[in-house]
Scaffold this active site. Structure first.
Site, PDB file in Angstrom:
ATOM      1  N   TYR A 126     -12.652  -1.831  -3.265  1.00 58.70           N
ATOM      2  CA  TYR A 126     -13.249  -1.830  -1.931  1.00 58.70           C
ATOM      3  C   TYR A 126     -14.774  -1.832  -1.976  1.00 58.70           C
ATOM      4  O   TYR A 126     -15.434  -1.458  -1.004  1.00 58.70           O
ATOM      5  CB  TYR A 126     -12.756  -0.613  -1.137  1.00 58.70           C
ATOM      6  CG  TYR A 126     -11.324  -0.732  -0.677  1.00 58.70           C
ATOM      7  CD1 TYR A 126     -10.903  -1.810   0.099  1.00 58.70           C
ATOM      8  CD2 TYR A 126     -10.394   0.239  -1.012  1.00 58.70           C
ATOM      9  CE1 TYR A 126      -9.594  -1.924   0.528  1.00 58.70           C
ATOM     10  CE2 TYR A 126      -9.075   0.141  -0.584  1.00 58.70           C
ATOM     11  CZ  TYR A 126      -8.686  -0.949   0.184  1.00 58.70           C
ATOM     12  OH  TYR A 126      -7.383  -1.049   0.614  1.00 58.70           O
ATOM     13  N   ASN A 138      -1.662  -0.100   7.161  1.00 56.34           N
ATOM     14  CA  ASN A 138      -1.124  -1.391   7.566  1.00 56.34           C
ATOM     15  C   ASN A 138      -0.286  -2.084   6.489  1.00 56.34           C
ATOM     16  O   ASN A 138      -0.168  -3.295   6.471  1.00 56.34           O
ATOM     17  CB  ASN A 138      -2.238  -2.302   8.099  1.00 56.34           C
ATOM     18  CG  ASN A 138      -3.303  -2.595   7.075  1.00 56.34           C
ATOM     19  OD1 ASN A 138      -3.137  -2.347   5.886  1.00 56.34           O
ATOM     20  ND2 ASN A 138      -4.419  -3.135   7.537  1.00 56.34           N
ATOM     21  N   LYS A 151       0.823  -1.203   0.000  1.00 57.19           N
ATOM     22  CA  LYS A 151       0.000   0.000   0.000  1.00 57.19           C
ATOM     23  C   LYS A 151       0.868   1.269   0.000  1.00 57.19           C
ATOM     24  O   LYS A 151       2.082   1.195   0.191  1.00 57.19           O
ATOM     25  CB  LYS A 151      -0.919  -0.020   1.230  1.00 57.19           C
ATOM     26  CG  LYS A 151      -1.948  -1.138   1.200  1.00 57.19           C
ATOM     27  CD  LYS A 151      -2.787  -1.086   2.453  1.00 57.19           C
ATOM     28  CE  LYS A 151      -3.847  -2.165   2.472  1.00 57.19           C
ATOM     29  NZ  LYS A 151      -4.662  -2.077   3.712  1.00 57.19           N
ATOM     30  N   HIS A 188      -1.896  -5.581   1.500  1.00 57.86           N
ATOM     31  CA  HIS A 188      -3.235  -6.134   1.252  1.00 57.86           C
ATOM     32  C   HIS A 188      -3.048  -7.511   0.628  1.00 57.86           C
ATOM     33  O   HIS A 188      -2.082  -7.753  -0.094  1.00 57.86           O
ATOM     34  CB  HIS A 188      -4.026  -5.249   0.273  1.00 57.86           C
ATOM     35  CG  HIS A 188      -5.251  -5.935  -0.266  1.00 57.86           C
ATOM     36  ND1 HIS A 188      -6.428  -6.008   0.448  1.00 57.86           N
ATOM     37  CD2 HIS A 188      -5.453  -6.616  -1.418  1.00 57.86           C
ATOM     38  CE1 HIS A 188      -7.311  -6.697  -0.262  1.00 57.86           C
ATOM     39  NE2 HIS A 188      -6.746  -7.070  -1.401  1.00 57.86           N
TER      40      HIS A 188
END
Length: 151
Positions: free
Chosen positions: A62, A125, A22, A128
């Site tokens: 998403y 984070n 990301k 993915h």
């Protein structure tokens, strides 16, 4: 003869999955380390590109979260900078890559996982990964055009 007969016992199926570094991971210079871990694990990279995700692609990616209050934040973040889109292939690649990533919340991610070692928050984070064969197929098609993946 015996080795050949029993060499596939316990082997998991070869799968393809979608992985992404990301924007926070790219920005922080973690790309080489994450790719190193993928290679050391034994997965084969069959597609790789540095990519600025268009908003429409992010919204599609998403899509299952479109009715949730954090949808806009997800889309804004994933389009905030370049990502590295990766197509991985290997035995049990979907579950294996998700295990390598660690828990979504880095506070719950084990040391030695990518998120446990590098993630700073749930929102940033680092990586993915597809969560099922169906999402892997959909996400690979979303991020890689026909002919961009190695055979």
């Amino acid at each position: 003869m015996l080795a050949g007969k029993y060499s596939t016992l316990g082997a998991m199926p070869t799968e393809r999955t979608f992985a992404m570094i990301k924007p926070d991971g790219v920005r922080r210079g973690l790309t080489a380390e994450i790719l190193r871990r993928i290679e050391l694990k034994g997965y084969r990279t069959v597609g790789l590109k540095l990519y600025q995700i268009p908003r429409e692609t992010a919204e599609s990616h998403y899509g299952e979260h479109s009715a949730k209050p954090f949808f806009g934040e997800l889309v804004d973040f994933i389009t905030s900078g370049p990502v590295v889109a990766i197509a991985l292939e290997g035995e049990n690649a979907i579950a294996g890559w998700r295990s390598m990533m660690g828990a979504t919340n880095p506070a719950n991610a084990a040391p030695g996982t990518i998120r446990g070692d590098f993630a700073t928050s749930v929102g940033e984070n680092v990586t993915h990964g597809s969560d099922s064969p169906e999402s892997a197929q959909r996400e690979l098609a979303l991020f890689f055009a026909e002919g961009e993946l190695l055979k």
